[in-house]
Motif scaffolding. Sequence first.
Motif, PDB file in Angstrom:
ATOM      1  N   UNK A 217       0.838  -1.207   0.000  1.00 27.46           N
ATOM      2  CA  UNK A 217       0.000   0.000   0.000  1.00 27.46           C
ATOM      3  C   UNK A 217       0.870   1.252   0.000  1.00 27.46           C
ATOM      4  N   UNK A 218       1.879   1.237   0.840  1.00 32.12           N
ATOM      5  CA  UNK A 218       2.784   2.383   0.951  1.00 32.12           C
ATOM      6  C   UNK A 218       3.449   2.678  -0.401  1.00 32.12           C
ATOM      7  N   UNK A 219       3.886   1.629  -1.064  1.00 36.70           N
ATOM      8  CA  UNK A 219       4.528   1.784  -2.375  1.00 36.70           C
ATOM      9  C   UNK A 219       3.543   2.296  -3.423  1.00 36.70           C
ATOM     10  N   UNK A 220       2.347   1.749  -3.453  1.00 33.08           N
ATOM     11  CA  UNK A 220       1.331   2.183  -4.430  1.00 33.08           C
ATOM     12  C   UNK A 220       0.949   3.650  -4.192  1.00 33.08           C
ATOM     13  N   UNK A 221       0.775   4.036  -2.937  1.00 31.73           N
ATOM     14  CA  UNK A 221       0.433   5.426  -2.628  1.00 31.73           C
ATOM     15  C   UNK A 221       1.580   6.369  -2.991  1.00 31.73           C
ATOM     16  N   UNK A 222       2.811   5.924  -2.759  1.00 32.29           N
ATOM     17  CA  UNK A 222       3.966   6.745  -3.126  1.00 32.29           C
ATOM     18  C   UNK A 222       3.993   6.965  -4.636  1.00 32.29           C
ATOM     19  N   UNK A 223       3.764   5.901  -5.399  1.00 31.45           N
ATOM     20  CA  UNK A 223       3.741   6.016  -6.860  1.00 31.45           C
ATOM     21  C   UNK A 223       2.615   6.934  -7.331  1.00 31.45           C
ATOM     22  N   UNK A 224       1.455   6.798  -6.678  1.00 28.91           N
ATOM     23  CA  UNK A 224       0.313   7.650  -7.043  1.00 28.91           C
ATOM     24  C   UNK A 224       0.639   9.122  -6.801  1.00 28.91           C
ATOM     25  N   UNK A 225       1.200   9.420  -5.659  1.00 26.17           N
ATOM     26  CA  UNK A 225       1.571  10.812  -5.347  1.00 26.17           C
ATOM     27  C   UNK A 225       2.582  11.347  -6.350  1.00 26.17           C
ATOM     28  N   UNK A 226       3.587  10.540  -6.667  1.00 26.47           N
ATOM     29  CA  UNK A 226       4.640  10.976  -7.597  1.00 26.47           C
ATOM     30  C   UNK A 226       4.148  11.115  -9.027  1.00 26.47           C
TER      31      UNK A 226
ATOM     32  N   UNK B 160       1.597  12.552 -10.034  1.00 27.48           N
ATOM     33  CA  UNK B 160       0.929  13.835 -10.226  1.00 27.48           C
ATOM     34  C   UNK B 160       1.920  14.966 -10.473  1.00 27.48           C
ATOM     35  N   UNK B 161       3.184  14.670 -10.369  1.00 29.36           N
ATOM     36  CA  UNK B 161       4.201  15.700 -10.535  1.00 29.36           C
ATOM     37  C   UNK B 161       5.115  15.362 -11.702  1.00 29.36           C
ATOM     38  N   UNK B 162       5.587  16.400 -12.350  1.00 32.69           N
ATOM     39  CA  UNK B 162       6.539  16.203 -13.452  1.00 32.69           C
ATOM     40  C   UNK B 162       7.925  16.178 -12.825  1.00 32.69           C
ATOM     41  N   UNK B 163       8.677  15.118 -13.076  1.00 26.26           N
ATOM     42  CA  UNK B 163      10.045  14.986 -12.522  1.00 26.26           C
ATOM     43  C   UNK B 163      11.053  15.599 -13.453  1.00 26.26           C
TER      44      UNK B 163
END
Length: 104
Positions: free
Chosen positions: A90-99, A101-104
């Motif tokens: 869950x932690x990994x999926x949420x981290x990916x979801x948050x990231x 939304x941003x352009x790296x």
Amino acid sequence: KFREGKNLIPIEIPNKKKYFQDLRIIEDSFTGRMDTQFVNNFIFESVQLITNSIVLFEKGYFDCSFYSLRQSLEISTTMVYLAELNPEKRKEKLRRKRNSHYIN
């Protein structure tokens, strides 16, 4: 301007006030599970999308209304999916979801 209002058929939803009250109750409900506090944000977003759907439907924007309603269901499905994952996944999926939304 002739296309501006073409196929827009405003309609009044008789129980709209009751639906908004029910949505407010849902929005004010918080999960009691300490490990899934994140779902509250999903609930807020889903309620807003349903509210938007009602408003758009009444204005005659049926296609947009149904799209917004569908999005609320997808958010709810995602919420349940994430809540049932083991904490590390869950932690990994949420981290990916948050990231995402941003352009790296």
